[in-house]
Design a protein around this motif. Structure first.
Motif, PDB file in Angstrom:
ATOM      1  N   VAL B  67       0.848  -1.192   0.000  1.00 30.12           N
ATOM      2  CA  VAL B  67       0.000   0.000   0.000  1.00 30.12           C
ATOM      3  C   VAL B  67       0.884   1.243   0.000  1.00 30.12           C
ATOM      4  N   PHE B  68       0.850   1.984  -1.098  1.00 31.21           N
ATOM      5  CA  PHE B  68       1.592   3.246  -1.206  1.00 31.21           C
ATOM      6  C   PHE B  68       0.610   4.363  -0.889  1.00 31.21           C
ATOM      7  N   SER B  69       0.823   5.024   0.210  1.00 30.56           N
ATOM      8  CA  SER B  69      -0.198   5.953   0.683  1.00 30.56           C
ATOM      9  C   SER B  69       0.323   7.376   0.884  1.00 30.56           C
ATOM     10  N   THR B  70      -0.491   8.334   0.491  1.00 29.85           N
ATOM     11  CA  THR B  70      -0.198   9.733   0.814  1.00 29.85           C
ATOM     12  C   THR B  70      -1.295  10.317   1.698  1.00 29.85           C
ATOM     13  N   LEU B  71      -2.017   9.452   2.403  1.00 31.95           N
ATOM     14  CA  LEU B  71      -3.091   9.926   3.283  1.00 31.95           C
ATOM     15  C   LEU B  71      -2.520  10.791   4.406  1.00 31.95           C
ATOM     16  N   LEU B  72      -3.212  11.859   4.730  1.00 27.45           N
ATOM     17  CA  LEU B  72      -2.764  12.719   5.815  1.00 27.45           C
ATOM     18  C   LEU B  72      -3.602  12.542   7.072  1.00 27.45           C
ATOM     19  N   ASP B  73      -4.881  12.263   6.890  1.00 23.00           N
ATOM     20  CA  ASP B  73      -5.779  12.172   8.033  1.00 23.00           C
ATOM     21  C   ASP B  73      -5.460  10.938   8.882  1.00 23.00           C
ATOM     22  N   SER B  74      -5.257  11.153  10.183  1.00 22.57           N
ATOM     23  CA  SER B  74      -4.770  10.048  11.009  1.00 22.57           C
ATOM     24  C   SER B  74      -5.822   8.958  11.199  1.00 22.57           C
ATOM     25  N   ALA B  75      -7.101   9.326  11.256  1.00 23.93           N
ATOM     26  CA  ALA B  75      -8.150   8.316  11.430  1.00 23.93           C
ATOM     27  C   ALA B  75      -8.220   7.418  10.194  1.00 23.93           C
ATOM     28  N   THR B  76      -8.160   8.030   9.021  1.00 21.90           N
ATOM     29  CA  THR B  76      -8.204   7.263   7.774  1.00 21.90           C
ATOM     30  C   THR B  76      -6.998   6.327   7.683  1.00 21.90           C
ATOM     31  N   ARG B  77      -5.843   6.874   8.004  1.00 22.66           N
ATOM     32  CA  ARG B  77      -4.636   6.048   7.977  1.00 22.66           C
ATOM     33  C   ARG B  77      -4.752   4.861   8.923  1.00 22.66           C
ATOM     34  N   ALA B  78      -5.272   5.154  10.126  1.00 22.58           N
ATOM     35  CA  ALA B  78      -5.389   4.091  11.116  1.00 22.58           C
ATOM     36  C   ALA B  78      -6.275   2.964  10.598  1.00 22.58           C
ATOM     37  N   THR B  79      -7.368   3.318   9.939  1.00 22.78           N
ATOM     38  CA  THR B  79      -8.271   2.294   9.378  1.00 22.78           C
ATOM     39  C   THR B  79      -7.511   1.388   8.418  1.00 22.78           C
ATOM     40  N   LEU B  80      -6.734   2.007   7.513  1.00 28.95           N
ATOM     41  CA  LEU B  80      -6.042   1.211   6.508  1.00 28.95           C
ATOM     42  C   LEU B  80      -4.914   0.391   7.101  1.00 28.95           C
ATOM     43  N   GLN B  81      -4.279   0.941   8.127  1.00 27.34           N
ATOM     44  CA  GLN B  81      -3.150   0.224   8.713  1.00 27.34           C
ATOM     45  C   GLN B  81      -3.577  -1.036   9.458  1.00 27.34           C
ATOM     46  N   THR B  82      -4.881  -1.139   9.767  1.00 30.18           N
ATOM     47  CA  THR B  82      -5.344  -2.382  10.398  1.00 30.18           C
ATOM     48  C   THR B  82      -5.479  -3.508   9.371  1.00 30.18           C
ATOM     49  N   ALA B  83      -5.453  -3.168   8.092  1.00 32.21           N
ATOM     50  CA  ALA B  83      -5.569  -4.211   7.060  1.00 32.21           C
ATOM     51  C   ALA B  83      -4.277  -5.014   6.987  1.00 32.21           C
ATOM     52  N   HIS B  84      -4.412  -6.217   6.442  1.00 29.98           N
ATOM     53  CA  HIS B  84      -3.256  -7.102   6.283  1.00 29.98           C
ATOM     54  C   HIS B  84      -2.467  -6.627   5.057  1.00 29.98           C
ATOM     55  N   CYS B  85      -1.496  -5.730   5.285  1.00 31.49           N
ATOM     56  CA  CYS B  85      -0.793  -5.130   4.146  1.00 31.49           C
ATOM     57  C   CYS B  85       0.574  -4.593   4.560  1.00 31.49           C
ATOM     58  N   LEU B  88       3.191   1.571   3.148  1.00 32.23           N
ATOM     59  CA  LEU B  88       4.312   2.484   2.919  1.00 32.23           C
ATOM     60  C   LEU B  88       3.791   3.917   2.912  1.00 32.23           C
ATOM     61  N   ASP B  89       4.152   4.640   3.930  1.00 29.90           N
ATOM     62  CA  ASP B  89       3.668   6.009   4.069  1.00 29.90           C
ATOM     63  C   ASP B  89       4.627   6.947   3.344  1.00 29.90           C
ATOM     64  N   LEU B  90       4.197   7.431   2.184  1.00 28.60           N
ATOM     65  CA  LEU B  90       5.107   8.214   1.338  1.00 28.60           C
ATOM     66  C   LEU B  90       5.347   9.614   1.887  1.00 28.60           C
ATOM     67  N   PHE B  91       4.552  10.020   2.855  1.00 26.35           N
ATOM     68  CA  PHE B  91       4.680  11.363   3.415  1.00 26.35           C
ATOM     69  C   PHE B  91       5.458  11.378   4.722  1.00 26.35           C
TER      70      PHE B  91
END
Lengths: 283, 283
Positions: B67-85, B88-91
């Motif tokens: 997962v190549f991510s440029t998400l900034l919002d911490s809640a959104t990021r947290a949701t995705l980080q719980t996935a089996h993946c 990679l936080d590009l920011f």
């Protein structure tokens, strides 16, 4: 205010380095930065010139410049890292992590993301551009069935730049069709579009903005009057509703956002999305 | 072969995430990846949908997706980080480093790099597109003095896509002028170009490739014959040499590389380079 220089350095087009570097700097937009792109840094001479530019900026600013780099060659990188700068390696961090996760070593290949790789894919983008150019403003209806999308909108809502961006970036064959005043008066779609309703996408904008744009084109004309703009926008939006055409207002968003939103809304991506490249007109 | 899925996830256009993510994957091109761009992930519902897509890919592949991510919002990021993946936080990596180096905190602003920021700059890009479109193939010489660059080349060397890319990306007002056979026979420049010699840039290509492209257009014509292509290319290149016009062969490089090389060679960048955006036709 402290002013610093940001360098975007690459051994190829610099698109990736500029893209991420500039995006990162937008998070510090209360600071002022001089931007400088140094592309095709792929020889020791060019690396040395780049190093001197960085040193000069460091002296002038009184602060070490930020260097956003996608250089792969270790000798070139070493040259730049000797400069008085904050060296941000946009590749290395992630390459190491990816090698670890994938359990393999990477094979450094320079400039592949925007260079010569997938010929067929690239050719389809060039093909899409040619298609879009020859289907601008409803001037050719012969091959309308080959369109991936047919963009509607009253004059000066941004149909042409949007279609060009869609074709250049996403390889989308985007035709573009003006809505005439007769169509608006009668609240009808041009006949040629009726069998292609699923491909239609509408653009709209605020009447005040439309007036401003048209005013630059044909000052003090009926075409540029607020009354006319209001009428056309209202009717066009009603027409989109009547025929269930998805639509987007271009008032507050950029062409990049418009194109990405359209691709997202109509699900036109996957195999075709984004630049991987080969020669112009290859096959 | 192991097949894995790569997601490019963003709260806006996804241009930055796709750009760097795809570039990184080119360093592992001996592996196969499914690419999937998830754009405008800017609500908890969309984050949850994205999470489910990642989980499904993990199951299907038997490997955690990248997962190549440029998400900034911490809640959104947290949701995705719980996935089996592999997330990679590009920011984050660089933002932290930049905050440290600059001695300030960042102010997270979503989608600013390709969104609504520098209106004037954006308007000049839209203006450049309109200029380029109305100065394609020598069809308007009235405002030739306003061109930043005048692209020369025999038919089908890639003048139009190159000019469009230059205007869309770099805000360069690029006119485009065909060289006729008469000009080639006489080894002369069209009269209208003589006073504008410093703005000229020539494109060329290999005769064999040119023949192939022309053959698709007008099969078995004189225009598409190898002999004719060889003659035109040889003469055009001699013309560039005679008048000292910088020139580039488009045979082996992509439109991104052609455009970046031209900008680099003629030094047209700085304030105008690269997308920062605002509404279409703003002012």
């Amino acid at each position: 205010m402290m002013r610093r220089t940001a360098f975007f350095i690459s051994d190829s087009t610099g698109i990736t380095a500029e893209n991420l570097g500039r995006t990162l700097l937008t998070q510090f937009e209360f600071l002022e930065f001089n931007h400088s792109a140094l592309r095709f840094i792929n020889t020791s001479d060019r690396a040395e010139s780049a190093r001197r530019l960085i040193e000069r900026a460091a002296e002038q600013d009184g602060h070490p410049p930020l260097v956003f780099s996608t250089l792969l060659d270790s000798a070139t990188r070493a040259t730049l890292q000797t400069a008085h700068c904050v060296y941000l390696d946009l590749f290395e961090t992630f390459i190491n992590r990816l090698e670890h996760e994938l359990g393999v070593c990477s094979q450094p290949v320079r400039g592949h993301s925007h260079g010569l790789t997938d010929h067929e894919h690239y050719f389809s983008r060039m093909d899409a551009i040619n298609y879009t150019l020859s289907h601008d403003d409803g001037c050719a209806v012969a091959h309308l069935d080959e369109a991936d999308i047919i963009m509607l909108g009253v004059s000066r809502t941004g149909k042409t730049p949007t279609c060009l961006y869609l074709s250049l970036h996403y390889g989308v064959r985007a035709a573009n069709f003006p809505i005439t005043e007769d169509d608006l008066d009668e609240m009808r779609l041009p006949k040629v579009l009726l069998p292609r309703r699923t491909k239609l996408f509408g653009l709209t904008t605020e009447p005040q903005r439309l007036q401003k744009i048209r005013q630059e084109r044909l000052p003090n004309s009926r075409y540029a009057s607020l009354k006319q703009c209001e009428y056309e926008v209202r009717q066009a939006e009603a027409l989109y509703r009547k025929f269930g055409i998805p639509c987007l207002s271009t008032t507050l968003i950029s062409i990049e956002e418009i194109a990405a939103t359209i691709v997202d809304m109509v699900g036109m991506e996957c195999s075709r999305s984004l630049p991987t490249a080969a020669p112009l007109y290859s096959n």
